[in-house]
Design an enzyme around this catalytic site. Structure first.
Site, short mmCIF file in Angstrom:
data_model
loop_
_atom_site.label_atom_id
_atom_site.label_comp_id
_atom_site.label_asym_id
_atom_site.label_seq_id
_atom_site.Cartn_x
_atom_site.Cartn_y
_atom_site.Cartn_z
N HIS A 72 -5.75 3.00 1.17
CA HIS A 72 -4.90 4.09 1.67
C HIS A 72 -5.51 4.83 2.86
O HIS A 72 -4.84 5.08 3.86
CB HIS A 72 -4.63 5.12 0.56
N ASP B 39 0.90 -1.15 0.00
CA ASP B 39 0.00 0.00 0.00
C ASP B 39 0.94 1.20 0.00
O ASP B 39 1.61 1.47 1.00
CB ASP B 39 -0.88 0.01 1.26
N HIS B 40 1.04 1.88 -1.12
CA HIS B 40 2.13 2.85 -1.22
C HIS B 40 1.98 4.02 -0.24
O HIS B 40 2.94 4.71 0.06
CB HIS B 40 2.34 3.33 -2.67
C1 BG6 Z 1 -3.62 5.02 -6.31
C2 BG6 Z 1 -4.99 5.19 -6.89
O1 BG6 Z 1 -3.57 3.91 -5.45
O2 BG6 Z 1 -3.28 6.20 -5.59
C3 BG6 Z 1 -5.05 6.40 -7.80
O3 BG6 Z 1 -5.33 4.01 -7.62
C4 BG6 Z 1 -4.57 7.62 -7.07
O4 BG6 Z 1 -6.37 6.60 -8.29
C5 BG6 Z 1 -3.23 7.37 -6.39
O5 BG6 Z 1 -4.44 8.67 -8.02
C6 BG6 Z 1 -2.87 8.53 -5.49
O6 BG6 Z 1 -1.59 8.37 -4.96
P1 BG6 Z 1 -0.74 9.63 -4.47
O7 BG6 Z 1 0.49 9.02 -3.88
O8 BG6 Z 1 -0.48 10.47 -5.67
O9 BG6 Z 1 -1.60 10.34 -3.47
#
Ligand code: BG6
Length: 507
Positions: free
Chosen positions: A244, A181-182
């Site tokens: 997230h 989960d980044h």
């Molecule tokens: C991803 C989603 O997991 O996270 C995208 O699938 C979203 O829709 C993205 O744009 C957002 O990531 P960050 O790190 O730019 O907030």
């Protein structure tokens, strides 16, 4: 080198977007920072007709996502020599040929039998890949470490998430599975733990006695872009909230872990997710959930299309690109403290922040109009302009005791020595070291789905549910403002941490 032994990273779905956009650029940075082990190689696997040279060109030498400012080209060429490619006819064929390639590379590159399999493919083929790897003895850790990293979406609902977990656990042990989960790779998300548990000024106040409500905003100014096909069957709740945002929520809600070990932290996170009050009755679901969809509008002075006009989206789609929820947490710490959380695309700006609203002092000495909106707040800015802001009352100079709100702010960028690793860099490195703290465990993912599932079912099946339209570039549908009771409203943040509510950035 961080004590990591040799590693061979095998990426399934290597011709896809993620490899080019995130994985290889992150590895390149790790390489340049001297974080990768001496013996390190990547084997890209997919169904595209490419050889090693084509792959190196695509993902490293001519990859537009690796900024030219990153190192010098010589480094890039050196790094590219560690990249290899294996063409699979199909993911369901026997992996005998792949196994031979892996063994040959392992020998040649000295990666000591330590293999990390990264699945950047649709989840429906996760189990097939796991079983094929198992057939070749590649899940057994007898000859070295064997880890499996899987990307989101991890399931489409509770049932499919459970099936995925059971499917993978047939071939790999839970301790070998790393669900990415980044958001957990973001420094500021990890800092939630440090803010809470290493400061005696916050933790004593972190409960229902002092906190009035918690607000979390995750806004993006982008639309769905080229991902309309995927997004239309997912929607904001599945795409962002289930993973997230619930990760962020679990860090805000959790009890102090016994220690910093992965299992201790993850145990508390699961407990936190299980204590969220699941909304089941239609009246609560009707009142406490809002879904919206963006329509054509303007962002940064440029006209942008509505969601239904996006490529791959059903022209009559009711999929939400905006979701706002109000919910409670049923435990001692949080009893009756409302949580308000929203996530959306095509908002005026890109921002993610957690706002802790403290209660007013029990006895107000300085009566002042509008004191409610002058409540003490702790704002934890996840992105951008990462930092922490405390809002507190000060006396306005002059006669009497008029109170105004002042800011006490900290910015990560001021910690000049801190070299902030990008989310994927940190997560890949952790997985190589076998540290699962920032990865989601099976029961964590299932607990998150348990909370989300009834909302999705209600949205899909109830006739009372409407999808409100909002123009691209505004803070979502109007009625979302009514979700927060009293004189409070959403803090509509700007790009800068100290921008005040209502401020939105138009550049
Ligand atoms: C991803 C989603 O997991 O996270 C995208 O699938 C979203 O829709 C993205 O744009 C957002 O990531 P960050 O790190 O730019 O907030």
């Amino acid at each position: 080198m961080n004590g990591i032994n040799g590693q061979l990273l095998i990426i399934f779905g290597a011709s896809g977007d993620l490899t080019e956009r995130k994985l290889i650029p992150s590895l390149m940075n790790l390489y340049q920072g001297g974080h990768l082990p001496e013996s390190f190689a990547v084997l890209g696997v997919s169904r595209s007709d490419m050889d090693d040279a084509d792959f190196r060109k695509k993902v490293a030498l001519e990859n537009p996502h690796i900024p030219e400012t990153v190192g010098n080209f010589g480094d890039r060429k050196e790094f590219a020599k560690r990249l290899f490619y294996h063409d699979l006819e199909s993911y369901t064929e026997s992996y005998e040929g792949l196994k031979q390639r892996i063994d040959a590379l392992d020998e040649e590159q000295g990666t000591q039998g330590n293999f990390m399999f990264y699945l950047s493919v649709p989840p429906r083929i996760y189990e097939t890949i796991a079983s094929k790897l198992d057939d070749q003895g590649l899940s057994s850790e007898e000859g070295g470490t064997r880890r499996l990293i899987v990307e989101k979406p991890f399931g489409y609902d509770l049932e499919s998430a459970r099936e995925l977990n059971t499917g993978l656990q047939r071939y790999f042990r839970e301790s070998q599975i790393f669900r990415i989960d980044h958001y957990l790779g973001k420094e500021t998300v990890q800092n939630l733990l440090v803010t809470r548990f290493s400061n005696s000024i916050f933790e004593p106040l972190w409960n229902r006695n002092y906190i009035r409500h918690v607000e979390i905003t995750n806004a993006e100014s982008v639309g769905v872009g080229k991902r309309g096909g995927y997004y239309d069957s997912a929607g904001a709740l599945r795409d962002m909230f289930q993973n997230h945002l619930l990760q962020i929520i679990s860090l805000v809600v959790m009890e102090p872990p016994i220690g910093p070990d992965a299992e201790e932290i993850r145990n508390e996170k699961v407990k936190a997710l299980k204590s969220l009050r699941i909304m089941r009755d239609p009246e609560t679901l009707y009142k406490h959930t809002i879904r919206g969809q963006y329509m054509a509008g303007e962002i940064d002075g440029k006209a942008v299309p509505g969601y239904r006009e996006e490529e791959g989206v059903d022209p009559e789609s009711t999929t939400e690109t905006y979701a706002a929820l109000k919910f409670y947490v049923d435990n001692w710490r949080w009893a009756e403290v409302p949580f308000y959380v929203r996530t959306a695309k095509r908002m005026p700006t890109k921002v993610t922040e957690v706002v802790i609203h403290f209660k007013s002092p029990h006895h107000q000495i300085f009566r002042d109009i509008g004191m409610d909106s002058k409540d003490n707040k702790l704002i934890i800015r996840i992105q951008p302009n990462e930092g922490i802001l405390i809002k507190f009352g000060v006396k306005v100079p002059g006669q009497g005791f008029q109170v105004e709100r002042a800011n006490l702010d900290f910015y990560y960028s001021d910690m000049t020595d801190a070299n902030i690793m990008a989310a994927y860099e940190r997560l890949l490195l952790d997985a190589m070291q076998g540290d699962a703290t920032l990865y989601a465990r099976a029961d964590e993912v299932e607990a998150a789905w348990e909370f989300v599932d009834p909302i999705l079912t209600y949205w899909e099946q109830s006739e009372d549910v409407v999808t409100y339209g909002y123009s691209a570039g505004v803070w979502g549908p109007r009625n979302a403002d009514d979700l927060i009771e009293g004189a409070y409203g959403w803090r509509n943040p700007g790009t800068h941490l100290t921008d005040d509510p209502g401020f939105c950035v138009i550049t």
